[in-house]
Scaffold this motif. Structure first.
Motif, PDB file in Angstrom:
ATOM      1  N   SER A 240      36.635  41.349  41.755  1.00 10.43           N
ATOM      2  CA  SER A 240      35.824  39.774  41.438  1.00 10.43           C
ATOM      3  C   SER A 240      35.812  39.653  40.011  1.00 10.43           C
ATOM      4  O   SER A 240      35.930  39.166  38.846  1.00 10.43           O
ATOM      5  CB  SER A 240      34.300  39.524  42.053  1.00 10.43           C
ATOM      6  N   ALA A 241      35.089  40.977  38.741  1.00  9.01           N
ATOM      7  CA  ALA A 241      34.854  41.099  37.551  1.00  9.01           C
ATOM      8  C   ALA A 241      36.481  41.606  37.310  1.00  9.01           C
ATOM      9  O   ALA A 241      36.100  40.825  35.409  1.00  9.01           O
ATOM     10  CB  ALA A 241      33.911  42.279  37.778  1.00  9.01           C
ATOM     11  N   GLY A 242      37.352  41.852  37.454  1.00 10.64           N
ATOM     12  CA  GLY A 242      38.188  42.210  37.241  1.00 10.64           C
ATOM     13  C   GLY A 242      39.219  40.883  37.121  1.00 10.64           C
ATOM     14  O   GLY A 242      40.542  41.444  36.972  1.00 10.64           O
ATOM     15  N   GLY A 243      39.024  40.526  37.942  1.00 15.17           N
ATOM     16  CA  GLY A 243      40.113  39.555  38.416  1.00 15.17           C
ATOM     17  C   GLY A 243      40.907  38.938  36.663  1.00 15.17           C
ATOM     18  O   GLY A 243      41.789  38.319  36.890  1.00 15.17           O
ATOM     19  N   LYS A 244      40.442  38.904  35.664  1.00 13.06           N
ATOM     20  CA  LYS A 244      39.851  37.836  34.872  1.00 13.06           C
ATOM     21  C   LYS A 244      40.266  38.239  33.499  1.00 13.06           C
ATOM     22  O   LYS A 244      41.455  38.215  32.457  1.00 13.06           O
ATOM     23  CB  LYS A 244      38.332  37.668  34.159  1.00 13.06           C
ATOM     24  N   ILE A 245      40.792  40.272  33.981  1.00 12.93           N
ATOM     25  CA  ILE A 245      41.758  41.201  33.097  1.00 12.93           C
ATOM     26  C   ILE A 245      42.965  41.461  33.963  1.00 12.93           C
ATOM     27  O   ILE A 245      44.084  42.513  33.224  1.00 12.93           O
ATOM     28  CB  ILE A 245      41.456  41.847  32.561  1.00 12.93           C
ATOM     29  N   GLY A 246      43.147  41.156  35.395  1.00 12.83           N
ATOM     30  CA  GLY A 246      44.443  41.246  36.244  1.00 12.83           C
ATOM     31  C   GLY A 246      43.853  43.098  36.335  1.00 12.83           C
ATOM     32  O   GLY A 246      45.110  43.169  37.381  1.00 12.83           O
ATOM     33  N   LEU A 247      42.827  43.063  36.940  1.00  8.76           N
ATOM     34  CA  LEU A 247      42.681  44.056  37.604  1.00  8.76           C
ATOM     35  C   LEU A 247      42.356  43.871  39.138  1.00  8.76           C
ATOM     36  O   LEU A 247      41.578  42.962  39.905  1.00  8.76           O
ATOM     37  CB  LEU A 247      41.260  44.511  37.353  1.00  8.76           C
ATOM     38  N   SER A 248      43.061  44.678  40.436  1.00  9.33           N
ATOM     39  CA  SER A 248      42.913  44.249  41.375  1.00  9.33           C
ATOM     40  C   SER A 248      43.338  45.085  42.657  1.00  9.33           C
ATOM     41  O   SER A 248      44.416  45.950  42.420  1.00  9.33           O
ATOM     42  CB  SER A 248      44.518  43.128  42.204  1.00  9.33           C
ATOM     43  N   ILE A 249      42.395  45.587  42.985  1.00 14.92           N
ATOM     44  CA  ILE A 249      42.204  46.741  43.715  1.00 14.92           C
ATOM     45  C   ILE A 249      42.098  46.560  44.801  1.00 14.92           C
ATOM     46  O   ILE A 249      41.567  46.271  45.840  1.00 14.92           O
ATOM     47  CB  ILE A 249      40.791  48.373  43.277  1.00 14.92           C
ATOM     48  N   PRO A 250      43.020  47.355  45.966  1.00 18.31           N
ATOM     49  CA  PRO A 250      42.486  47.077  47.290  1.00 18.31           C
ATOM     50  C   PRO A 250      42.058  47.331  48.185  1.00 18.31           C
ATOM     51  O   PRO A 250      41.407  48.763  47.606  1.00 18.31           O
ATOM     52  CB  PRO A 250      44.535  47.643  47.709  1.00 18.31           C
ATOM     53  N   THR A 251      41.601  47.068  49.125  1.00 16.57           N
ATOM     54  CA  THR A 251      40.482  47.448  49.646  1.00 16.57           C
ATOM     55  C   THR A 251      40.949  48.372  51.196  1.00 16.57           C
ATOM     56  O   THR A 251      42.386  48.499  51.219  1.00 16.57           O
ATOM     57  CB  THR A 251      39.662  46.326  50.885  1.00 16.57           C
ATOM     58  N   VAL A 252      39.796  49.111  51.613  1.00 17.66           N
ATOM     59  CA  VAL A 252      40.555  50.670  52.297  1.00 17.66           C
ATOM     60  C   VAL A 252      40.300  50.327  53.576  1.00 17.66           C
ATOM     61  O   VAL A 252      39.149  49.075  54.518  1.00 17.66           O
ATOM     62  CB  VAL A 252      39.246  51.433  52.485  1.00 17.66           C
TER      63      VAL A 252
END
Length: 64
Positions: free
Chosen positions: A48-60
């Motif tokens: 949510s915080a990193g979405g603004k800079i293009g960060l997207s980590i998949p969930t486990v």
């Protein structure tokens, strides 16, 4: 007659042992999935915080 009774007793012991092991495995599985759920909440917050800079980590995925 004694043999049939003995076989039934052994089958009962095997059944009880299987139930105990399945209970232990279920407890461990539940513990791991609870930890994974917490990790996924942190990942969701980071996304949510990193979405603004293009960060997207998949969930486990959870274990089963």
């Amino acid at each position: 007659m004694f043999e049939g009774g003995f076989t039934g007793m052994i089958e009962g012991i095997v059944g009880i042992t299987k139930n105990i092991f399945n209970g232990v495995i279920g407890f461990i599985e539940n513990f791991i999935n609870t930890a994974i759920s917490g990790i996924n909440k942190m990942i969701t917050a980071a996304n949510s915080a990193g979405g603004k800079i293009g960060l997207s980590i998949p969930t486990v995925p959870s274990v089963s």
